[in-house]
Design a protein around this motif. Structure first.
Motif, PDB file in Angstrom:
ATOM      1  N   UNK A 206       0.811  -1.222   0.000  1.00 47.58           N
ATOM      2  CA  UNK A 206       0.000   0.000   0.000  1.00 47.58           C
ATOM      3  C   UNK A 206       0.843   1.270   0.000  1.00 47.58           C
ATOM      4  N   UNK A 207       2.133   1.157  -0.233  1.00 49.31           N
ATOM      5  CA  UNK A 207       3.023   2.315  -0.205  1.00 49.31           C
ATOM      6  C   UNK A 207       2.572   3.366  -1.216  1.00 49.31           C
ATOM      7  N   UNK A 208       2.539   4.625  -0.764  1.00 50.23           N
ATOM      8  CA  UNK A 208       2.058   5.723  -1.603  1.00 50.23           C
ATOM      9  C   UNK A 208       3.199   6.658  -1.967  1.00 50.23           C
ATOM     10  N   UNK A 209       3.096   7.260  -3.161  1.00 47.15           N
ATOM     11  CA  UNK A 209       4.048   8.313  -3.502  1.00 47.15           C
ATOM     12  C   UNK A 209       3.489   9.659  -3.022  1.00 47.15           C
TER      13      UNK A 209
ATOM     14  N   UNK B 158       0.420  12.560   8.774  1.00 55.35           N
ATOM     15  CA  UNK B 158       0.773  12.473   7.353  1.00 55.35           C
ATOM     16  C   UNK B 158       1.861  11.455   7.057  1.00 55.35           C
ATOM     17  N   UNK B 159       2.585  10.998   8.074  1.00 56.24           N
ATOM     18  CA  UNK B 159       3.621  10.005   7.800  1.00 56.24           C
ATOM     19  C   UNK B 159       4.630   9.909   8.927  1.00 56.24           C
TER      20      UNK B 159
ATOM     21  N   UNK C 230      13.570   9.542   2.891  1.00 57.57           N
ATOM     22  CA  UNK C 230      13.528  10.908   2.357  1.00 57.57           C
ATOM     23  C   UNK C 230      12.232  11.192   1.607  1.00 57.57           C
ATOM     24  N   UNK C 231      11.700  10.157   0.904  1.00 58.88           N
ATOM     25  CA  UNK C 231      10.460  10.342   0.147  1.00 58.88           C
ATOM     26  C   UNK C 231       9.294  10.652   1.081  1.00 58.88           C
ATOM     27  N   UNK C 232       9.241   9.938   2.228  1.00 57.57           N
ATOM     28  CA  UNK C 232       8.139  10.183   3.150  1.00 57.57           C
ATOM     29  C   UNK C 232       8.270  11.563   3.784  1.00 57.57           C
ATOM     30  N   UNK C 233       9.486  11.969   4.078  1.00 54.03           N
ATOM     31  CA  UNK C 233       9.694  13.317   4.624  1.00 54.03           C
ATOM     32  C   UNK C 233       9.158  14.366   3.654  1.00 54.03           C
ATOM     33  N   UNK C 234       9.479  14.213   2.375  1.00 55.71           N
ATOM     34  CA  UNK C 234       9.021  15.184   1.380  1.00 55.71           C
ATOM     35  C   UNK C 234       7.510  15.145   1.212  1.00 55.71           C
ATOM     36  N   UNK C 235       6.910  13.950   1.328  1.00 54.96           N
ATOM     37  CA  UNK C 235       5.456  13.839   1.216  1.00 54.96           C
ATOM     38  C   UNK C 235       4.768  14.544   2.374  1.00 54.96           C
ATOM     39  N   UNK C 236       5.264  14.328   3.594  1.00 54.51           N
ATOM     40  CA  UNK C 236       4.689  14.989   4.767  1.00 54.51           C
ATOM     41  C   UNK C 236       4.847  16.503   4.637  1.00 54.51           C
ATOM     42  N   UNK C 237       6.003  16.937   4.160  1.00 59.04           N
ATOM     43  CA  UNK C 237       6.253  18.376   3.995  1.00 59.04           C
ATOM     44  C   UNK C 237       5.294  18.988   2.977  1.00 59.04           C
TER      45      UNK C 237
ATOM     46  N   UNK D 177      12.088   3.269 -11.614  1.00 60.97           N
ATOM     47  CA  UNK D 177      12.563   4.443 -12.331  1.00 60.97           C
ATOM     48  C   UNK D 177      12.613   5.663 -11.429  1.00 60.97           C
ATOM     49  N   UNK D 178      11.623   5.769 -10.520  1.00 61.98           N
ATOM     50  CA  UNK D 178      11.617   6.896  -9.589  1.00 61.98           C
ATOM     51  C   UNK D 178      12.840   6.889  -8.701  1.00 61.98           C
ATOM     52  N   UNK D 179      13.234   5.694  -8.240  1.00 64.50           N
ATOM     53  CA  UNK D 179      14.410   5.580  -7.370  1.00 64.50           C
ATOM     54  C   UNK D 179      15.662   5.974  -8.134  1.00 64.50           C
TER      55      UNK D 179
END
Length: 512
Positions: A21-24, A45-46, A52-59, A503-505
């Motif tokens: 269920x991981x979200x971008x 939010x996370x 780092x991706x989760x930090x940016x999503x929460x931000x 590809x995102x990674x």
């Protein structure tokens, strides 16, 4: 006077811990915006330190979503708290949520420290978080298995250190309602300082009692409840937001409590979370399941026709379910389709509308009628697709009880059509093996679910798969009147999620 109960939604943190269920960032932001429309008081939010991706999503959520408090989770260590603050500080109303185990099981087996050391760590972490943020929540992880006297000491100490919210979690779903309610009542009696802060609860569903325990806690003095949409979450899940909210609404006289949730947004939120996370809602799920307002018994139908209150304690429209049927055919054309979409609450730009229209034609050509349920499914599938490395084109199968099933599948990559064939134990297995040949990657099928979205012999079939590729779980979903094609589309969708993530990674493709 009725008490207000604050709704703390952790769908984007605890709910996201479900495998596959991981979200971008884009998906998290879309759900967060809908949670704000729903009217939740707090969005967790996370877990910013997790990646780092989760930090940016929460931000991004903190920057863009207005209204609710935006919380970030942190272990009781300075580095986690630093990252949590970096993520939530752009919010209008930021919160740092710190947690540490309090039960002897967690202290001895997981943290390997004594009670006094853990107590000091709890106090120090709250004081450190308070340097950044006025709103600090502290969670006594595994509270329901914690020695009660020690739990009281921890709660009292973190309030003195500056915590504004104290959370009492039933982390492993061990509690039963009478016991959990009594614990909340005794905490209030033993720790008078709780009257100065918000007392929260967070219940898991390992024994199927998460909502019952949460309601027992409310009855005994809890101010805030932590929950998720559709009850998703770690293991058996969390307390379901929609069940708690509607229980308080329907039985308000009993609980003398209310929430500020806009209940008419419940069903839309449920569908969005289910689609984006690829986690199906069981048909008999309370409030939002497909059978929640369906009646098949003749006695029930007779009662409903005379007065809906005979067998319905909640009106479908109160949770946002439109109690009418909309039917389209292949001859309806763009204008009719757009009108029906608007009636269902979808306002699409030209590019998205054209994608939906083409998929609608594909379904309508093989069905006499396309119902409103079909149409909602088509829209949600098309709008939650990841970038497609491979696009499904066609398939052919040969199968029977006296021959080995064989399939031939054609996918499109760029402008190239690629066809491969394979034998299998059944037609679906043969299709999956053909797809694996095309994408040059194998997967382990961990879960496969097939159901009819609507009724009738020409019902739209919905397939959901969970596959393991390179040690990670990816979910896929596909629909078609042909269940073999629906299965193929789901399998291709799962591989597309794998390629998009890869590809995102590597920095080749951004999913945001």
């Amino acid at each position: 006077m009725a008490r207000r109960i604050y709704i703390f939604d952790t769908t984007l943190r605890d709910g996201e811990q479900v495998p596959g269920a991981k979200l971008n960032k884009r998906q998290k932001l879309e759900i967060a915006e809908q949670l704000a429309r729903l009217g939740v008081d707090v969005i967790e939010a996370g877990f910013p330190c997790s990646s780092p991706e989760d930090l940016q999503a929460v931000k991004a959520i903190a920057e863009q979503v207005k209204g609710p408090v935006i919380a970030g989770l942190a272990r009781a260590v300075q580095q986690d708290i630093d990252l949590a603050w970096e993520a939530v500080k752009p919010a209008e109303r930021p919160r740092i949520h710190v947690f540490l185990g309090s039960s002897d099981i967690h202290l001895q087996k997981k943290l390997r420290r004594d009670r006094e050391t853990a107590l000091q760590q709890a106090v120090d972490s709250v004081k450190y978080a308070k340097r950044y943020c006025q709103d600090v929540e502290y969670s006594t992880e595994d509270a329901s298995r914690t020695d009660f006297d020690y739990l009281c000491r921890v709660v009292e100490a973190v309030i003195k250190a500056g915590a504004t919210v104290v959370n009492i979690p039933d982390t492993v779903g061990y509690a039963i309602p009478d016991e959990f309610g009594e614990m909340i009542k005794k905490l209030r009696e033993r720790v008078p300082a709780l009257d100065r802060v918000t007392l929260s609860v967070h219940c898991h569903n390992d024994l199927g009692l998460a909502v019952a325990n949460t309601l027992a806690a409310i009855r005994n003095g809890a101010d805030q409840v932590e929950c998720t949409i559709n009850g998703i979450g770690e293991r058996a899940g969390n307390a379901a937001l929609e069940e708690i909210v509607m229980a308080l609404k329907v039985r308000q006289a009993s609980f003398d409590a209310y929430t500020n949730i806009n209940t008419k947004e419940i069903y839309r939120t449920s569908r969005m979370v289910s689609r984006i996370m690829n986690i199906p809602v069981q048909p008999n799920k309370a409030i939002v399941g497909s059978n929640a307002f369906a009646h098949s018994s003749g006695i029930h139908q007779d009662g409903i026709l005379k007065d809906r209150s005979t067998y319905e304690i909640i009106r479908p429209e109160d949770v946002g379910i439109k109690d009418h049927k909309l039917v389209l055919t292949a001859r309806s054309g763009r204008a009719a389709l757009r009108h029906q979409l608007q009636q269902l609450g979808f306002s699409l730009g030209e590019e998205k509308f054209e994608r939906v229209y083409q998929r609608f034609l594909n379904v309508a050509d093989r069905k006499k009628e396309v119902s409103s349920e079909d149409l909602v499914t088509i829209v949600e599938i098309e709008l939650t697709k990841v970038p497609e490395t491979y696009t499904f084109h066609s398939l052919q199968i040969m199968s029977g009880n006296t021959i080995t099933p064989m399939a031939s599948v054609t996918l499109i990559k760029g402008e190239e059509k690629i066809t491969e064939s394979a034998l299998g134990n059944g037609p679906v297995d043969a299709v999956f093996k053909s797809i694996e040949k095309i994408v040059r990657k194998t997967a382990k099928l961990r879960d496969y679910d097939l159901k009819a979205v609507t009724t009738g012999t020409d019902a739209l079939g919905e397939a959901m798969v969970r596959v393991e590729i390179d040690g990670m779980i990816y979910s896929g979903i596909g629909t078609s009147p042909d269940v073999i094609e629906a299965s193929a589309r789901a399998y291709v969708n799962a591989f597309n999620r794998y390629f998009a993530a890869k590809k995102g990674i590597n920095g080749v493709l951004s999913l945001d």
